[in-house]
Design a protein around this motif. Structure first.
Motif, PDB file in Angstrom:
ATOM      1  N   GLY A 141     -10.780  -5.806   7.548  1.00  0.00           N
ATOM      2  CA  GLY A 141      -9.686  -6.550   6.932  1.00  0.00           C
ATOM      3  C   GLY A 141     -10.486  -6.327   5.720  1.00  0.00           C
ATOM      4  N   PHE A 142     -10.680  -7.135   5.152  1.00  0.00           N
ATOM      5  CA  PHE A 142     -11.601  -7.412   4.165  1.00  0.00           C
ATOM      6  C   PHE A 142     -11.820  -5.501   3.673  1.00  0.00           C
ATOM      7  CE2 PHE A 142     -15.312  -7.591   1.411  1.00  0.00           C
ATOM      8  CZ  PHE A 142     -14.791  -8.496   0.606  1.00  0.00           C
TER       9      PHE A 142
ATOM     10  N   ILE B  78     -10.367  -2.450   4.368  1.00  0.00           N
ATOM     11  CA  ILE B  78      -9.006  -2.538   4.461  1.00  0.00           C
ATOM     12  C   ILE B  78      -8.151  -2.849   3.013  1.00  0.00           C
ATOM     13  CG2 ILE B  78      -6.624  -2.309   5.527  1.00  0.00           C
ATOM     14  CD1 ILE B  78      -8.023  -1.518   7.781  1.00  0.00           C
ATOM     15  N   LEU B  79      -8.697  -4.000   3.041  1.00  0.00           N
ATOM     16  CA  LEU B  79      -8.086  -4.278   1.621  1.00  0.00           C
ATOM     17  C   LEU B  79      -8.944  -4.210   0.495  1.00  0.00           C
ATOM     18  CD1 LEU B  79      -7.119  -6.866   0.302  1.00  0.00           C
ATOM     19  CD2 LEU B  79      -8.311  -8.183   0.040  1.00  0.00           C
ATOM     20  N   LEU B  80      -9.833  -3.885   1.131  1.00  0.00           N
ATOM     21  CA  LEU B  80     -10.757  -3.314  -1.051  1.00  0.00           C
ATOM     22  C   LEU B  80     -10.609  -1.858  -0.913  1.00  0.00           C
ATOM     23  CD1 LEU B  80     -13.936  -4.629  -0.421  1.00  0.00           C
ATOM     24  CD2 LEU B  80     -12.444  -5.227  -1.805  1.00  0.00           C
TER      25      LEU B  80
ATOM     26  N   ILE C 196      -7.704  -0.483  -0.501  1.00  0.00           N
ATOM     27  CA  ILE C 196      -6.190  -1.099  -0.617  1.00  0.00           C
ATOM     28  C   ILE C 196      -5.840  -0.712  -2.257  1.00  0.00           C
ATOM     29  CG2 ILE C 196      -3.590  -1.845  -0.733  1.00  0.00           C
ATOM     30  CD1 ILE C 196      -4.077  -1.698   2.674  1.00  0.00           C
ATOM     31  N   LEU C 197      -6.808  -2.068  -2.864  1.00  0.00           N
ATOM     32  CA  LEU C 197      -6.736  -1.889  -4.309  1.00  0.00           C
ATOM     33  C   LEU C 197      -8.119  -0.975  -4.940  1.00  0.00           C
ATOM     34  CD1 LEU C 197      -9.149  -5.695  -4.163  1.00  0.00           C
ATOM     35  CD2 LEU C 197      -6.162  -5.229  -4.910  1.00  0.00           C
ATOM     36  N   ASN C 198      -8.482  -0.378  -4.289  1.00  0.00           N
ATOM     37  CA  ASN C 198      -9.651   1.056  -4.774  1.00  0.00           C
ATOM     38  C   ASN C 198      -8.006   2.042  -5.361  1.00  0.00           C
ATOM     39  OD1 ASN C 198     -11.572   0.274  -6.300  1.00  0.00           O
ATOM     40  ND2 ASN C 198     -12.530   0.988  -3.616  1.00  0.00           N
TER      41      ASN C 198
END
Length: 121
Positions: A64-65, A67-69, A71-73
């Protein structure tokens, strides 16, 4: 440091090499001492034991971490691609002004100003 050493990689000796063995042991003990002082060793142990007992939750948090990074990129890249045209930087403004002066013959040329430090006030 010479230029040759900067661009030519130095071969890493084997940890069992007699010339390197002493330096290797010193570096390992320094690293272990550093990890012990900061508590990294205990933290890693707790994290590993918690991850072993809660495998699905641990993997969910880890992925999840990541994937979150990701998405932020992607969001950051989309903002950069879709941002409005950038303003001209100072050098471009000066070049543009000089080009306009060159095209307009009626404008007097720029000359250096004689500045007298004594008459400053």
């Amino acid at each position: 440091m010479s230029w040759k050493k900067l661009f030519k990689p130095v071969e890493m000796p084997d940890k069992n090499d007699p010339k390197y063995r002493e330096t290797y042991k010193e570096q390992v003990t320094a690293g272990e001492k550093f990890a012990e002082v900061l508590g990294i060793k205990k933290l890693a142990g707790y994290l590993q034991s918690w991850g072993s007992s809660n495998k699905k939750l641990f993997l969910g948090l880890a992925f999840g971490f990541v994937i979150l990074l990701f998405i932020l990129n992607v969001i950051r890249i989309a903002r950069v691609v879709n941002r409005p045209e950038r303003k001209a930087i100072a050098v471009e403004r000066v070049d543009q002004a000089l080009q306009q002066r060159k095209e307009n013959k009626n404008v007097k040329p720029l000359t250096p100003v004689d500045y007298d430090v004594a008459n400053e006030n």
